[in-house]
Design a protein around this motif. Structure first.
Motif, PDB file in Angstrom:
ATOM      1  N   LEU A 131      13.091   0.432  -2.166  1.00 54.82           N
ATOM      2  CA  LEU A 131      12.560  -0.910  -1.892  1.00 54.82           C
ATOM      3  C   LEU A 131      13.585  -1.978  -2.285  1.00 54.82           C
ATOM      4  O   LEU A 131      13.842  -2.919  -1.515  1.00 54.82           O
ATOM      5  N   THR A 134      16.489  -1.994   0.104  1.00 55.77           N
ATOM      6  CA  THR A 134      16.110  -2.596   1.385  1.00 55.77           C
ATOM      7  C   THR A 134      16.055  -4.117   1.282  1.00 55.77           C
ATOM      8  O   THR A 134      16.370  -4.827   2.243  1.00 55.77           O
ATOM      9  N   PHE A 214       7.300  -7.922  -2.528  1.00 57.39           N
ATOM     10  CA  PHE A 214       7.071  -6.481  -2.507  1.00 57.39           C
ATOM     11  C   PHE A 214       5.554  -6.292  -2.446  1.00 57.39           C
ATOM     12  O   PHE A 214       4.859  -6.441  -3.453  1.00 57.39           O
ATOM     13  N   LEU A 237       8.229  -6.774   2.144  1.00 56.62           N
ATOM     14  CA  LEU A 237       8.367  -5.328   2.244  1.00 56.62           C
ATOM     15  C   LEU A 237       7.025  -4.707   1.883  1.00 56.62           C
ATOM     16  O   LEU A 237       6.566  -4.816   0.746  1.00 56.62           O
ATOM     17  N   TYR A 239       4.576  -1.653   1.213  1.00 57.11           N
ATOM     18  CA  TYR A 239       4.618  -0.228   0.871  1.00 57.11           C
ATOM     19  C   TYR A 239       3.272   0.310   0.409  1.00 57.11           C
ATOM     20  O   TYR A 239       3.159   1.492   0.061  1.00 57.11           O
ATOM     21  N   CYS A 264       7.465   0.012   4.835  1.00 56.00           N
ATOM     22  CA  CYS A 264       8.163   1.064   4.105  1.00 56.00           C
ATOM     23  C   CYS A 264       7.272   2.294   4.042  1.00 56.00           C
ATOM     24  O   CYS A 264       6.530   2.516   3.074  1.00 56.00           O
ATOM     25  N   TRP A 269      11.416   7.033   5.668  1.00 50.71           N
ATOM     26  CA  TRP A 269      11.242   6.362   4.374  1.00 50.71           C
ATOM     27  C   TRP A 269      11.024   7.384   3.268  1.00 50.71           C
ATOM     28  O   TRP A 269      11.629   7.284   2.190  1.00 50.71           O
TER      29      TRP A 269
END
Length: 327
Positions: A131, A134, A214, A237, A239, A264, A269
């Motif tokens: 993460l 990225t 995030f 991002l 996830y 993600c 991934w």
């Protein structure tokens, strides 16, 4: 051996301790006598039936386990015998006194790093590292880390400045977890149990913006956060979806302000996550990544551990310990 069998999908009580046959390593596999078994949030979702279960039940449950390699199957590296490792199990077989996995699914624990710590940091750290890579932080960014007191969020909070964040704003559920997020490195913390926390964030930022989110929560919250992202460069991002649904963000939402959203997930991934496991343990061995341990429970209390996680009653990883394992 003793193992925890998932009888069917459902409430934590579907996890039952039973005696089952010992596994034996086949070609390319290793057998591990387990010492520490981390209980992971995604396991609670799979057990509950939130996602399709990959094989018929009943089955021995569990994503990961740490311990000592005691048997080597044909074709596996004999040098692994006696090594301490953390192994991924693809969701099956981890909650047991003995675990059999392909050798490539195991990561050797560095000398000086205790087994409980290795088990506690592996998942969070190995997701946090890709993460952060990225995000491509340059040293000037303000980042927002959600669910920052444990797991992936806790690892992100610890490592963000190492990877170039200038300011780390975090969310956590309640005062106790907020204090933990600050201990892990957050500059400011918001309580995400307050449904209006995105508005509190806007107020705290003033004229400033967030460069990187995030996103572990997803749902409608993700859309509300677009208003505080830096125009023509802000990035989210995604996830996780602690809200119960993926981020409700459309291409039109992003194009209006020149923002980006990166999902993600998926096989590529997961390959990056697997590749980050050794580095995660190296960071833990040097002290750059600290464990977030909540408690150690007997293996037979797996259902109780799942219940605590679902109640958000922990600020760290619960470790299950087999009865005959040395702590």
């Amino acid at each position: 051996m003793q193992a925890v069998v998932m009888l069917e999908t459902g409430a934590p009580e579907v996890l039952v301790a039973r005696e089952v046959d010992d596994p034996r390593p086949g070609p390319g596999e290793i057998l591990i006598d387990t010492v520490a078994i981390p209980v992971l949030y995604p396991e609670t979702l799979l057990r509950s039936g939130a996602f399709p279960f990959p094989v018929p039940t009943p089955v021995v449950f569990g994503f990961q386990a740490a311990g000592v390699v005691t048997e080597i199957g044909p074709g596996a590296d004999p040098a692994l015998r006696g090594a301490r490792v953390v192994a991924a199990t693809a969701g099956l077989g981890g909650y047991a006194e003995k675990v059999c996995v392909p050798a490539e699914f195991a990561t050797v624990i560095p000398d000086g790093l205790d087994t409980d710590t290795a088990a506690a940091v592996l998942m969070g750290g190995s997701v946090a590292l890709p993460l952060l890579e990225t995000a491509r932080l340059s040293g000037t960014e303000t980042v927002l880390v959600q669910a920052a007191a444990a797991g992936v969020g806790g690892s992100l909070t610890q490592l963000a400045k190492r990877f170039g964040a200038a300011r780390v704003i975090a969310t956590a559920g309640g005062a106790r977890k907020g204090d933990r997020a600050r201990e892990l490195g957050a500059d400011e913390v918001l309580d995400h149990t307050d449904p209006d926390w995105p508005q509190r964030l806007r107020e705290a930022l003033g004229e400033n913006t967030i460069d990187v989110v995030f996103d572990a929560i997803g749902g409608s919250t993700a859309n509300r956060l677009l208003a505080v992202l830096t125009p023509a460069g802000g990035r989210m991002l995604g996830y996780g979806h602690l809200s119960g649904s993926p981020a409700e963000v459309s291409a039109a939402d992003l194009m209006a302000a020149g923002l980006t959203y990166t999902g993600c997930a998926g096989p590529a991934w997961l390959g990056r996550v697997a590749a980050a496991r050794a580095r995660t343990l190296e960071l833990a061995a040097t002290g750059a990544l600290r464990p977030m341990l909540a408690d150690v429970l007997p293996l037979a209390q797996a259902a109780a551990a799942h219940r605590l996680i679902e109640q958000r009653a922990t600020a760290g990883t619960i470790i299950l310990r087999p009865e005959n394992a040395a702590g």
